[in-house]
Design a protein around this motif. Sequence first.
Motif, mmCIF file in Angstrom:
data_model
loop_
_atom_site.group_PDB
_atom_site.id
_atom_site.type_symbol
_atom_site.label_atom_id
_atom_site.label_comp_id
_atom_site.label_asym_id
_atom_site.label_seq_id
_atom_site.Cartn_x
_atom_site.Cartn_y
_atom_site.Cartn_z
ATOM 1 N N LEU A 284 -6.042 14.575 3.500
ATOM 2 C CA LEU A 284 -4.949 14.077 4.633
ATOM 3 C C LEU A 284 -3.612 14.374 4.444
ATOM 4 N N GLU B 240 -0.156 7.257 0.927
ATOM 5 C CA GLU B 240 -1.403 7.726 0.854
ATOM 6 C C GLU B 240 -2.658 7.074 1.432
ATOM 7 N N LEU C 80 1.004 -1.277 0.098
ATOM 8 C CA LEU C 80 -0.006 0.066 0.233
ATOM 9 C C LEU C 80 0.865 1.187 0.161
ATOM 10 N N LEU D 228 -12.691 -2.626 7.661
ATOM 11 C CA LEU D 228 -13.159 -2.004 9.109
ATOM 12 C C LEU D 228 -13.242 -2.979 10.235
ATOM 13 N N ALA E 185 -2.664 5.991 4.891
ATOM 14 C CA ALA E 185 -3.168 7.109 5.799
ATOM 15 C C ALA E 185 -4.497 7.099 5.626
ATOM 16 N N VAL E 186 -5.155 7.012 4.577
ATOM 17 C CA VAL E 186 -6.562 7.004 4.422
ATOM 18 C C VAL E 186 -7.416 5.814 5.183
ATOM 19 N N LEU E 187 -6.599 4.869 4.945
ATOM 20 C CA LEU E 187 -7.096 3.484 5.736
ATOM 21 C C LEU E 187 -7.104 3.952 7.557
ATOM 22 N N ASP E 188 -5.994 4.364 7.720
ATOM 23 C CA ASP E 188 -5.923 4.269 9.141
ATOM 24 C C ASP E 188 -6.834 5.418 9.550
ATOM 25 N N TRP E 189 -7.093 6.487 8.858
ATOM 26 C CA TRP E 189 -8.095 7.657 9.142
ATOM 27 C C TRP E 189 -9.495 6.949 9.169
ATOM 28 N N THR E 190 -9.773 6.078 8.083
ATOM 29 C CA THR E 190 -11.060 5.391 8.103
ATOM 30 C C THR E 190 -11.207 4.427 9.396
ATOM 31 N N ARG E 191 -10.332 3.930 9.756
ATOM 32 C CA ARG E 191 -10.356 2.846 10.781
ATOM 33 C C ARG E 191 -10.550 3.718 12.149
ATOM 34 N N ARG E 192 -9.881 4.535 12.254
ATOM 35 C CA ARG E 192 -10.194 5.385 13.555
ATOM 36 C C ARG E 192 -11.505 6.022 13.612
ATOM 37 N N ALA E 193 -11.886 6.474 12.661
ATOM 38 C CA ALA E 193 -13.137 7.131 12.136
ATOM 39 C C ALA E 193 -14.101 6.097 12.621
ATOM 40 N N HIS F 181 0.825 10.733 9.088
ATOM 41 C CA HIS F 181 0.511 9.500 8.657
ATOM 42 C C HIS F 181 1.675 8.874 7.437
ATOM 43 N N THR G 190 -16.503 13.993 12.271
ATOM 44 C CA THR G 190 -15.850 12.851 11.763
ATOM 45 C C THR G 190 -16.740 11.826 11.118
ATOM 46 N N PRO H 121 -9.922 11.495 14.014
ATOM 47 C CA PRO H 121 -10.993 10.737 14.248
ATOM 48 C C PRO H 121 -11.225 10.751 15.829
#
Lengths: 169, 194
Positions: free
Chosen positions: B185, A33, A30, B147, A36-44, B193, B123, B114
Amino acid sequence: MVERDEPLDDLRDLWNDQPTPDVPHPDAALDAETKAVLDWTRRAWNAVPTPAIPATPRAARRLRSRFTPWRAAAAALIAISLGFALSTWWSQAPDTTDDGDAASLPIERPPETTPAPVITVRPDGIELQAGNIRLVMLDPQPQGPPQQTPPQQTPPQQTPPHQERKENR
Amino acid sequence: MDPQAKTGTPADLVPAVIRGDGEAVDTWYRLEWPVVYRLGFGFLANAAEALDLAQDAMLHLLDHLGDWNPGRSYPAWRTAVVANLCRDRLRRLATRQRAESSEALLLPQRLPAPDAGVEAEETRTILVESLGALTPREREVFVLHDLEGASYAEVAESLTIQQSTARTLVTLARRRLRKLLGPRLTIDDGGRHG
């Protein structure tokens, strides 16, 4: 059988000799970028609050309704018992119906059965009086042995046992 | 209630739930509710619809627990049921969804962190909008794999698709999300990140 075509065969061999890369696995490499997107989405996603179970979830209502046949049977039993008790009470209760419509209707009273007072007792009957009506009840002629009667005397009439004669005052 | 089922998974509770054991039903409901809600939230990309769907789905699962074959994975069966209900709902909401998707996706230039409590609502809104930008199939696979942490094999079993299809859908979903969220981001969170 297909004829061999030297130039085409060479091209086909070359084509078949081409190395086929493996299907890239999504998780293999991966880029930064995407990571980072996946990390943000998982945390959200993990921050999304789960709402509390509703106070009366539909499933609970459905569970309660599963016992509807039993409840219906119980309700029917109660209704029958109540009806029986009510009918028993009704038959024993005094007639105190106080209905507006019923009150407006003429009340049908039974005819008076009080005997009319006897005014006179006569040899051939009795005389009664009820209100302004006088009633004379005559006994029929006595059925005795044939008497010596004058020929002009009419034979005894066929009268009912009691001949009523009303006289208005 | 069966003492063994008392401490088990939802699958362990199924026989008691089918028998109508009230305590088992209660425990099963409390265990399944968050899972079903999150699946609905992810598949539908709509919090209000997810709440409504979760109640319907719980009812549906309760009524059809007898259909579950113990030889099959219980989570896969449950996920399949929820996914089917979500697809039905999405079809019914298609007109409204098209109207909404025709509007420009308004995302902020800067994504909030988040886990910042103050910005939790924002968020969630961005997450919903982002998931809404995926196709229903991409969303299902992305939610389950990326997820919820399901393996490709589990995703494939739950959604009755090939594992290769699941991988393709995950790749497409990631690409779409990167295109949507990536610039925001890199502007703000890139240093953290990347």
